[in-house]
Motif scaffolding. Structure first.
Motif, PDB file in Angstrom:
ATOM      1  N   PRO A   1      20.668  29.789  39.370  1.00 47.86           N
ATOM      2  CA  PRO A   1      19.912  28.999  40.491  1.00 47.86           C
ATOM      3  C   PRO A   1      18.850  29.810  41.219  1.00 47.86           C
ATOM      4  O   PRO A   1      19.107  30.651  41.692  1.00 47.86           O
TER       5      PRO A   1
ATOM      6  N   ALA B   1      19.739  30.962  44.651  1.00 45.88           N
ATOM      7  CA  ALA B   1      21.064  32.212  44.446  1.00 45.88           C
ATOM      8  C   ALA B   1      20.638  33.273  45.363  1.00 45.88           C
ATOM      9  O   ALA B   1      19.472  33.853  45.321  1.00 45.88           O
TER      10      ALA B   1
ATOM     11  N   ARG C   1      25.350  34.936  37.266  1.00 48.61           N
ATOM     12  CA  ARG C   1      26.676  35.166  37.789  1.00 48.61           C
ATOM     13  C   ARG C   1      26.793  36.663  37.614  1.00 48.61           C
ATOM     14  O   ARG C   1      27.635  37.416  38.433  1.00 48.61           O
TER      15      ARG C   1
ATOM     16  N   ASP D   1      30.929  24.532  35.878  1.00 54.55           N
ATOM     17  CA  ASP D   1      30.249  24.382  37.169  1.00 54.55           C
ATOM     18  C   ASP D   1      28.759  23.511  36.791  1.00 54.55           C
ATOM     19  O   ASP D   1      28.141  23.133  37.815  1.00 54.55           O
TER      20      ASP D   1
ATOM     21  N   ARG E   1      29.652  20.487  39.113  1.00 52.56           N
ATOM     22  CA  ARG E   1      28.998  20.789  40.160  1.00 52.56           C
ATOM     23  C   ARG E   1      27.402  20.996  40.052  1.00 52.56           C
ATOM     24  O   ARG E   1      26.859  21.015  41.204  1.00 52.56           O
TER      25      ARG E   1
ATOM     26  N   THR F   1      25.581  23.343  38.769  1.00 51.75           N
ATOM     27  CA  THR F   1      25.132  24.597  38.937  1.00 51.75           C
ATOM     28  C   THR F   1      24.520  25.041  37.680  1.00 51.75           C
ATOM     29  O   THR F   1      25.493  25.176  36.759  1.00 51.75           O
TER      30      THR F   1
ATOM     31  N   TYR G   1      23.291  28.490  35.514  1.00 52.02           N
ATOM     32  CA  TYR G   1      23.105  29.970  35.779  1.00 52.02           C
ATOM     33  C   TYR G   1      22.158  30.334  34.770  1.00 52.02           C
ATOM     34  O   TYR G   1      21.728  31.534  35.066  1.00 52.02           O
TER      35      TYR G   1
END
Length: 244
Positions: A20, A23, A116, A178, A182, A184, A186
């Protein structure tokens, strides 16, 4: 004082192209080399390992089948990636965003599909560390066992292949969790990053280890069956001699 600190942190935050977008990626530096050059050098290195491995096999055990040769090459290339490339990440995860050497730029290119790797994500760090520390060295050991027809080849081949599959499944599962629970994301929105980097490059470590795991299970089953048949034959011969 708190507001001043917050202002300074916001003002010094370096923009980045990873998702994102909010981040926090500390010390980010854009790659200096082009994508074709980075990927070309990576695959050239893999081909170099393949060539050297084939030469060693022809020298030390030229009678191996094509299947066994391919398995040795897989474990040598896979072990090199695990130990050196993924080991590099484990050692440099806190400063990955600012690394400008070859491996650092490769990881930043891959991070377009999974940011990540630039945020010291606990799961990714632990998974890559285990992969580098265990499956890397063990891959080389399995390759040498195949070359020397060692009796422990199949148990270790099954162990390494299972570990690779398990790590990949968890890798996919955590990011999907995620995403769907959530919200999210990546990966950048370009399909290339998802399908080529995130999906395909990792799926290789499910398909090939899956084939090798099946090969080891099949070989082990046949070995146990042969031993069981021999045991029954010897027992039957012993009973026949006693009756005579």
């Amino acid at each position: 004082m708190e507001s001043i600190s917050s202002y300074v942190a916001t003002a010094t935050k370096i923009p980045h192209p990873f998702y994102p977008l909010e981040a926090e990626i500390v010390g980010y530096l854009a790659n200096e080399q082009s994508v074709p050059l980075l990927l070309g050098l990576f695959f050239l290195g893999c081909m170099g390992i393949f060539g050297v491995t084939q030469a060693l096999v022809r020298r030390f055990n030229p009678g191996l089948s094509g299947w066994e040769r391919a398995a040795i090459c897989w474990f040598m290339i896979s072990g090199s990636i695990h130990l050196f490339f993924e080991g590099y990440f484990s050692l440099n995860h806190t400063r990955m965003a600012g690394m400008t050497d070859f491996f650092g730029q490769l990881w930043k290119e891959y991070a377009f599909s999974d940011s990540r790797y630039l945020t010291s994500d606990p799961f990714v760090l632990c998974m890559e560390t285990v992969t580098a520390a265990l499956w890397g060295p063990l891959s080389f050991i399995v390759a040498s066992m195949i070359l020397g027809n060692h009796p422990l080849r199949h148990p270790l081949q099954a162990l390494v292949s299972t570990g690779q599959i398990y790590g990949d499944v968890l890798y996919y599962a955590t990011s999907m969790f995620d995403l769907y629970y959530r919200g999210t994301i990546y990966c950048r929105p370009e399909p290339y990053y998802f399908w080529c980097y995130y999906f395909f490059m990792n799926f290789i470590w499910i398909v090939i280890p899956g084939i090798l795991l099946y090969n080891s299970i099949d070989a082990s089953a046949k070995a146990f069956k042969a031993v069981d048949t021999m045991s029954h034959t010897l027992k039957a011969n012993g009973n026949t001699k006693k009756s005579n």
